[in-house]
Write a protein that holds these residues in place. Sequence first.
Motif, PDB file in Angstrom:
ATOM      1  N   UNK A  99       0.827  -1.205   0.000  1.00 15.04           N
ATOM      2  CA  UNK A  99       0.000   0.000   0.000  1.00 15.04           C
ATOM      3  C   UNK A  99       0.865   1.259   0.000  1.00 15.04           C
ATOM      4  N   UNK A 100       1.882   1.272   0.838  1.00 16.87           N
ATOM      5  CA  UNK A 100       2.693   2.480   0.996  1.00 16.87           C
ATOM      6  C   UNK A 100       3.604   2.730  -0.188  1.00 16.87           C
ATOM      7  N   UNK A 101       4.074   1.681  -0.829  1.00 16.14           N
ATOM      8  CA  UNK A 101       4.848   1.862  -2.062  1.00 16.14           C
ATOM      9  C   UNK A 101       3.955   2.502  -3.120  1.00 16.14           C
ATOM     10  N   UNK A 102       2.729   1.981  -3.236  1.00 17.92           N
ATOM     11  CA  UNK A 102       1.797   2.558  -4.211  1.00 17.92           C
ATOM     12  C   UNK A 102       1.502   4.023  -3.891  1.00 17.92           C
ATOM     13  N   UNK A 103       1.323   4.340  -2.621  1.00 19.84           N
ATOM     14  CA  UNK A 103       1.076   5.731  -2.212  1.00 19.84           C
ATOM     15  C   UNK A 103       2.262   6.615  -2.597  1.00 19.84           C
ATOM     16  N   UNK A 104       3.455   6.129  -2.313  1.00 20.17           N
ATOM     17  CA  UNK A 104       4.655   6.925  -2.588  1.00 20.17           C
ATOM     18  C   UNK A 104       4.867   7.143  -4.081  1.00 20.17           C
ATOM     19  N   UNK A 105       4.527   6.128  -4.864  1.00 22.53           N
ATOM     20  CA  UNK A 105       4.721   6.213  -6.315  1.00 22.53           C
ATOM     21  C   UNK A 105       3.527   6.836  -7.032  1.00 22.53           C
ATOM     22  N   UNK A 106       2.422   7.022  -6.304  1.00 20.85           N
ATOM     23  CA  UNK A 106       1.234   7.612  -6.908  1.00 20.85           C
ATOM     24  C   UNK A 106       0.534   6.697  -7.897  1.00 20.85           C
ATOM     25  N   UNK A 107       0.572   5.395  -7.628  1.00 21.76           N
ATOM     26  CA  UNK A 107      -0.110   4.433  -8.526  1.00 21.76           C
ATOM     27  C   UNK A 107      -1.290   3.784  -7.832  1.00 21.76           C
TER      28      UNK A 107
END
Length: 112
Positions: free
Chosen positions: A104-112
């Motif tokens: 979840x947090x990787x997606x948040x950071x990458x904006x995907x």
Amino acid sequence: MKLLSLILINSGLATSLTLPARAISQPYPPVAVNSFMDTCIERGRRSAPLVPRSMMSNICQCSINYIQQRVSYADFQTLDPNGGQPPSPRRQQAQRVLDESVNYCIRQQLGV
């Protein structure tokens, strides 16, 4: 940046779906949060050395917030960072939330 996501997913640090955010009902003690952050950043930097420390720090901070929203401190304490103990059902559930948090947090950071 998608490379970061692939590296972390392939390294076992991230796996499944996302859940909606909730307020942190009972924050963990600061020493537990600091320990999690240090370990998370260290492991993340080893898995993805090209990722800036600030980005890894953001992912780890997001992750501990996500976990605190979904896992009691008692269950959080069952996580074995070295993987040496047999998994109990409580530990398995806490581990699933940990894995979800990273994804979840990787997606948040990458904006995907």
